[in-house]
Design a protein around this motif. Structure first.
Motif, PDB file in Angstrom:
ATOM      1  N   ALA A  91       0.558  -1.263   0.074  1.00 44.58           N
ATOM      2  CA  ALA A  91      -0.034  -0.039  -0.145  1.00 44.58           C
ATOM      3  C   ALA A  91       0.988   1.247   0.054  1.00 44.58           C
ATOM      4  N   ASP A  92       1.922   1.071   0.363  1.00 42.08           N
ATOM      5  CA  ASP A  92       3.017   2.275   0.758  1.00 42.08           C
ATOM      6  C   ASP A  92       3.677   2.690  -0.532  1.00 42.08           C
ATOM      7  N   ARG A  93       3.494   3.674  -0.993  1.00 39.60           N
ATOM      8  CA  ARG A  93       4.353   3.804  -2.729  1.00 39.60           C
ATOM      9  C   ARG A  93       5.852   3.969  -2.270  1.00 39.60           C
ATOM     10  N   ARG A  94       6.083   4.141  -1.083  1.00 43.32           N
ATOM     11  CA  ARG A  94       7.899   4.527  -0.506  1.00 43.32           C
ATOM     12  C   ARG A  94       8.468   3.314  -1.028  1.00 43.32           C
ATOM     13  N   TYR A  95       7.671   1.886  -0.732  1.00 45.97           N
ATOM     14  CA  TYR A  95       8.100   0.787  -1.304  1.00 45.97           C
ATOM     15  C   TYR A  95       8.142   0.112  -2.604  1.00 45.97           C
ATOM     16  N   ARG A  96       7.378   1.070  -3.575  1.00 50.48           N
ATOM     17  CA  ARG A  96       7.289   0.799  -4.826  1.00 50.48           C
ATOM     18  C   ARG A  96       8.595   0.232  -5.448  1.00 50.48           C
ATOM     19  N   ASP A  97       9.564   1.079  -5.620  1.00 48.83           N
ATOM     20  CA  ASP A  97      10.922   0.884  -6.588  1.00 48.83           C
ATOM     21  C   ASP A  97      11.605  -0.200  -5.957  1.00 48.83           C
TER      22      ASP A  97
END
Length: 407
Positions: A91-97
């Motif tokens: 859910a957290d876009r900070r973990y996306r990459d």
């Protein structure tokens, strides 16, 4: 509001953030099976996550195994912790990459049996199914036998013949005898399905220790779709006096994805009132089933929609009865509901019922009629369940295609 995932296409679908079922997959580049969790049309590699510091040190080794058993054995605290971490990660876009490199499209994943099956038990928990078979086989007697409303009837199957969805099913051979006919040996002529829901045990018990009916969630990890293929003609000749044997043990198919119990919280539904009341060890403090809507497709044609919510015996009662004599549980035990059937003809979960013993064939595929399975036929069973915020999750599918018998 339910959190949304950064994984493209995951929202409002059967495999959204509130589902996150577990499976085992491999790829052409890396053929070693490994554990993953499904999000949308992607599978997240948990072995890859476990090589870093994402999971706690005592959890990481479980995700370096090639089956779910190690993780399932850790019990509810680990299951809930990992589920919470995965929901936060996705859910957290900070973990996306950093996490996107661990995603594999489902189309490029080869799926395997999700867990090593320890023991397999099949029940007979649908009143409608049991009554239909009683009317077919004993038309001049009461549909239900005297014990049926006092205990969940079941039998032990063959764990070694539980196979993952998509595995071809070879038509079994065996003895069969028609009424007033000669004894024959050969391929089953009345090959059938059983539309079922399976429950996967995570936490085992010591021999001699029963499991309380209220401790279901302390032992059961999740739910998987089941097709318990049945050779009705072989079974009819062999089952007296000890019950199913070769007519059932040749193959049982299960889905690729195990849905954790926590993902089905919104699918809990009141179970039918039992009359007479069962013995004390079968009386639940919180009596519930699961509102699963199932669908059966035969050569691409939907022929039935069995409802799981109406099952007379609940999963918790099945587990309690399974262990009341002191039989131990092992991680990877699978117990299934038996055929799921509803009160309407279009809700029958076996072809024996659907065609009423073969007397009422159904139309499938390109206008062909069937009473029982023919070589080349494909059956797909699917299911959905209510999710949070009014949505629905999907439990995937379990499929199989019939191959000719071997000499």
């Amino acid at each position: 509001m339910t959190a949304t995932s950064w994984v493209e296409g995951a929202e409002a679908g059967p495999f959204d953030l509130e589902h996150l079922p577990y499976g085992v997959f491999s790829t052409a580049k890396d053929p070693a099976p490994r554990i993953g969790v499904r999000i949308g049309d992607q599978v997240l590699d948990l072995r890859g996550l476990a090589t870093g510091t994402f999971f706690l040190p005592w959890i990481r080794p479980a995700f370096h195994e090639q089956a779910l058993n190690g993780f399932m054995a850790m019990g509810p605290p680990a299951w809930r912790l990992v589920r919470h971490q995965l929901m936060e990660l996705l859910a957290d876009r900070r973990y996306r990459d950093q996490s996107a490199t661990l995603l594999t499209p489902i189309a490029k994943a080869r799926m395997h049996l999700p867990f090593n099956v320890a023991d397999y038990v099949d029940f007979y928990a649908s009143e409608e199914h049991a009554a239909n078979l009683g009317r077919l086989f004993r038309p001049d007697s009461e549909p239900l036998l005297p014990n049926w409303k006092h205990l969940p009837v079941g039998y032990h199957g063959r764990a070694g013949t539980v196979v993952p969805s998509g595995t071809p099913i070879v038509r079994p051979r065996g003895q069969r005898k028609a009424k007033d006919g000669p004894l024959e040996f050969g391929p089953s002529a009345r090959l059938d399905i059983e539309t079922e829901v399976g429950f996967v045990v995570g936490v085992g018990t010591e021999l001699g220790t029963p499991v309380s009916v209220d401790d279901f969630a302390e032992h059961v990890f999740g739910v998987v779709l089941v097709n318990d293929w049945s050779a009705r003609d072989i079974q009819a000749w062999e089952y007296v006096p000890l019950g199913p044997f070769l007519g059932k043990s040749f193959a049982t198919s299960i889905g690729h994805w195990v849905t954790p119990l926590d993902a089905l919280a919104a699918a809990k539904a009141p179970a039918p009132v039992q009359d007479p009341a069962p013995l004390g060890y079968l009386q639940e403090t919180d009596r519930f089933g699961y509102d699963l809507e199932m669908a059966v497709r035969w050569n691409g044609t939907e022929v039935s929609r069995p409802p799981f919510a109406g099952m007379y015996w609940t999963p918790a009662q099945m587990l309690a009865h399974l262990t009341v004599n002191g039989a131990s549980l092992r991680t990877g035990d699978l117990f299934a509901s038996g055929t799921v059937s509803g009160p309407e003809p279009a809700q029958r979960g076996s072809f024996l019922e659907l065609t009423w013993g073969g007397k009422e064939p159904v139309t499938v595929g390109e206008g062909e009629t069937r009473s029982f399975l023919e070589d080349g036929d494909t059956v797909v069973i699917e299911a959905t369940a209510p999710g949070a915020e009014g949505g629905r999750i999907g439990l995937g599918e379990v499929s199989g295609t019939i191959l000719p018998a071997k000499d």
